[in-house]
Structure formats: C-alpha cells, structure tokens
Scaffold this active site. Structure first.
Site, mmCIF file in Angstrom:
data_model
loop_
_atom_site.group_PDB
_atom_site.id
_atom_site.type_symbol
_atom_site.label_atom_id
_atom_site.label_comp_id
_atom_site.label_asym_id
_atom_site.label_seq_id
_atom_site.Cartn_x
_atom_site.Cartn_y
_atom_site.Cartn_z
ATOM 1 N N GLU A 36 -6.896 -13.603 11.578
ATOM 2 C CA GLU A 36 -7.672 -12.996 10.489
ATOM 3 C C GLU A 36 -9.036 -12.515 10.971
ATOM 4 O OE1 GLU A 36 -6.919 -12.168 7.379
ATOM 5 O OE2 GLU A 36 -4.861 -12.756 7.823
ATOM 6 N N CYS A 191 0.736 2.540 2.002
ATOM 7 C CA CYS A 191 -0.400 3.038 1.207
ATOM 8 C C CYS A 191 -1.599 3.268 2.119
ATOM 9 C CB CYS A 191 -0.731 2.042 0.104
ATOM 10 S SG CYS A 191 -1.848 2.684 -1.172
ATOM 11 N N CYS A 198 4.232 7.567 -0.453
ATOM 12 C CA CYS A 198 4.451 7.064 -1.807
ATOM 13 C C CYS A 198 5.929 6.882 -2.136
ATOM 14 C CB CYS A 198 3.792 7.994 -2.829
ATOM 15 S SG CYS A 198 1.992 8.081 -2.663
ATOM 16 N N CYS A 201 7.133 3.449 -1.384
ATOM 17 C CA CYS A 201 6.376 2.344 -1.978
ATOM 18 C C CYS A 201 7.134 1.740 -3.157
ATOM 19 C CB CYS A 201 5.005 2.842 -2.441
ATOM 20 S SG CYS A 201 4.030 1.570 -3.288
ATOM 21 N N CYS A 207 2.138 3.545 -10.312
ATOM 22 C CA CYS A 207 0.856 3.757 -9.643
ATOM 23 C C CYS A 207 0.118 4.931 -10.284
ATOM 24 C CB CYS A 207 1.091 4.030 -8.157
ATOM 25 S SG CYS A 207 -0.418 4.424 -7.248
#
Length: 348
Positions: A36, A191, A198, A201, A207
């Site tokens: 991370e 995205c 799209c 997705c 959306c």
C-alpha cells in the site's frame, strides 16, 4: 444509490480481478502494508519488482526496523517519493517499540504511524485483517465520482467528504478484502482517466457519467497551475581511480537523507565551493560541461547542469559520515535519487 453496487463489483472481480499480485500470496499485514505504501502515487506494474526485491531482503517488520537507513533507501531507489521510504522505516521502528514488532490492527494506532493516512489504514485493515473499512485512493475517487456524478475537484474538502460518505456506504460487511481489491482494480483497469472501457464495467448501466457523457469531465481536474523552474549545478568530481564524490543530503527537504552529487547554485558558486573544499585555485578550475537535463517534481521543474572535474590526488578530501568516494558501479548500493542514478550510469 444502487443497492447491488458491491455484489456486482464482486461478481466482476471473481472473473476479471487481479488475484495473483505478490502481496496477496501470502497476504500478511507486513506485505499488505508495504504494498500500500509503494502503491501510493505509483502503478502496480512499476511496484511489483521493487516489492519483490524489498521483501526478499527485509522479510518482516522487525527486519525493516533493524535495517540501516541506507539499505532501505537503496531498495527504494528509483521508486520516487522517498518520504514514503523514510516514513515506512520509522513506522517499523515504532511497531517494534510500541506494538511488539507487529503492525497494529486498530484504526487509531495504525493511522498514527508515519505515512499511513485514512485511506491507507482502511486498505490495510480491510485486506490484512478483514475489517470493514472504506478506502478512497485515486482509483476509488474516480469510480465513485463518475458513478454518482460528483462534481468538484476531489482535493477540495467538501468533495472529498462526499466521496468518503459514498465509499463507506458502498463498503460491504462481507468479503471486504475482495471488495477493496475489486474497486481498486476497476479504477486501475476499466474506469481509467482517459478513454475508460465503460462497456466492460459491471456498473455502467447505473453510472451517471456514462449515461450523461461526462466520463471525460469527471472527476473534476485540479485547477491548472504552471510549475516554476528551479536551477542547480551538479558536480561530477572524480579522483585518480575514477571514483565519484557523493554527499548525503540534509534530513529535510527534497531527497532528504539520500546520497547525491554535490550541488551549487551556479557555475561561479560551484567553482568557489570546489576551491574551498579541495584546496584548489578557483581560477585554475576548468569544468567540463555534461548534457543538461530537466527533472519534474509535482510542484516544480528542476533544471540540472552537470559539471565534471577530475581532481589531483592532493585535492581529494577524505571520506566522512556525509561524504564518500565510490566507483559508479558501487554507488548503486546507496539510496540515490532516480535522476542522479541515471546521470551516474551515463558517465563513461
């Protein structure tokens, strides 16, 4: 708000998500934490080789805490944003001092460690400990801003607060680790900022940005601001054995604590610095100009003019805690800023 946001995302993740990232096998708190921190402002493809090299040398929090700072910087060298490495090292030492050598598993203690903010703490708790914690990194901001049609630059407090509310509302109570990875994967691979895919997705039917043709406008970009240019001279000083003089930079500021070439404001200042430090008549110094280059930071551009000079044995200063003479091939063992490393590698 769509009630099946998380279920749809999880179904997509099962088929299309990333399940073979090195920090997932094994998925220990230390490995998740390291990943991370490395992934802050850096893409997965760039992080993977650094992560593998890092955990090969420093396999747990205790080993990281005990490692010399130079070793940590050397493993990080080239990854950029070196404050992350400095904070990582200090956080490991705090874990040894206060938490029995382990990463704490509660939000307050975790987010109090250097380099761990709200989103990073949430990601660690979700992925390493299975806790229900929302995250809001750049990928997640983009997904949520588009899905909900949230206008405003995410760096503004009101916009960020709205996105945090949405992030928390969507975070499920089960399979939190998978969900966290899924929404990051969606932002990183589908995205994306430019030309989002799209059609691939799982959320595109609901959306707002997709429906209204706003994917290019959302999330709202940060107001443009021209980056100023700063100038510096880097000195490539060599002794009779071809060794370079390297200096440790100050503990604060740009490239804090890293090793670098000596610097001066301009050629006149460089001539004076070399004359004083090495006992040379300033008028006798004849630098060789090397190809200049520009290095970009987030807030400014650094215009670098390298100047080379071969020193006579009598003018070579002795090693000191903050000064070392090293062959170019040996300099790689130190933590060097990426542009300095490239400059050294380009030398004959």
């Amino acid at each position: 708000m769509s009630d099946d946001f998380a279920p749809r995302l999880l179904r997509w993740f099962e088929a299309h998500g990333r399940h073979d990232l090195p920090w997932q096998h094994p998925r220990t708190p230390y490995r998740v934490w390291l990943s991370e921190i490395m992934l802050q402002q850096t893409q997965v493809a760039a992080v993977v080789p650094y992560f593998l090299r890092f955990v090969e040398k420093l396999q747990n929090t205790q080993m990281l805490a005990a490692a010399p700072q130079d070793d940590v910087y050397a493993l990080w060298s080239g990854l950029g944003y070196y404050s992350r490495a400095r904070n990582l090292h200090r956080a490991a030492q705090i874990c040894v001092e206060r938490h029995g050598g382990e990463l704490p598993d509660d939000f307050d203690s975790l987010s109090a460690l250097p380099g761990i903010g709200r989103s990073t703490a949430g990601a660690i708790l979700a992925q390493a400990f299975g806790r229900r914690c929302a995250i809001l990194d750049g990928n997640v901001k983009r997904v949520l801003a588009r899905f909900h049609g949230v206008e405003g630059w995410p760096g503004e407090k009101a916009t960020e607060n709205r996105l945090w509310q949405l992030a928390d509302a969507h975070t499920p109570h089960e399979r939190v680790a998978d969900y966290t990875q899924a929404i990051m994967d969606l932002g990183a691979g589908i995205c994306v900022r430019a030309k989002p895919r799209c059609g691939a997705c799982p959320l595109h039917t609901d959306c707002i940005a997709h429906r209204k043709g706003l994917t290019a406008a959302l999330p709202t970009r940060k107001p443009a601001k021209a980056r100023p240019t700063r100038r510096t001279v880097m000195l490539v000083l060599r002794d009779a054995h071809g060794r370079l003089l390297l200096e440790r930079r100050a503990p604060v500021g740009v490239w804090a604590g890293l090793w670098s070439l000596p610097e001066a404001a301009d050629e006149t200042a460089a001539r004076g610095d070399v004359a004083r430090a090495h006992g040379i008549d300033a008028n006798a110094i004849a630098f060789r100009a090397l190809p200049p280059f520009v290095h970009g930071f987030s807030h400014y551009l650094l215009d670098v003019t390298p100047l080379a000079l071969d020193l006579e044995p009598a003018n070579v200063v002795a090693d000191a805690p903050d000064k070392r003479w090293l062959r170019p091939s040996d300099a790689a063992a130190l933590g060097l800023p990426a542009p300095v490393r490239k400059l050294i590698e380009s030398l004959d």
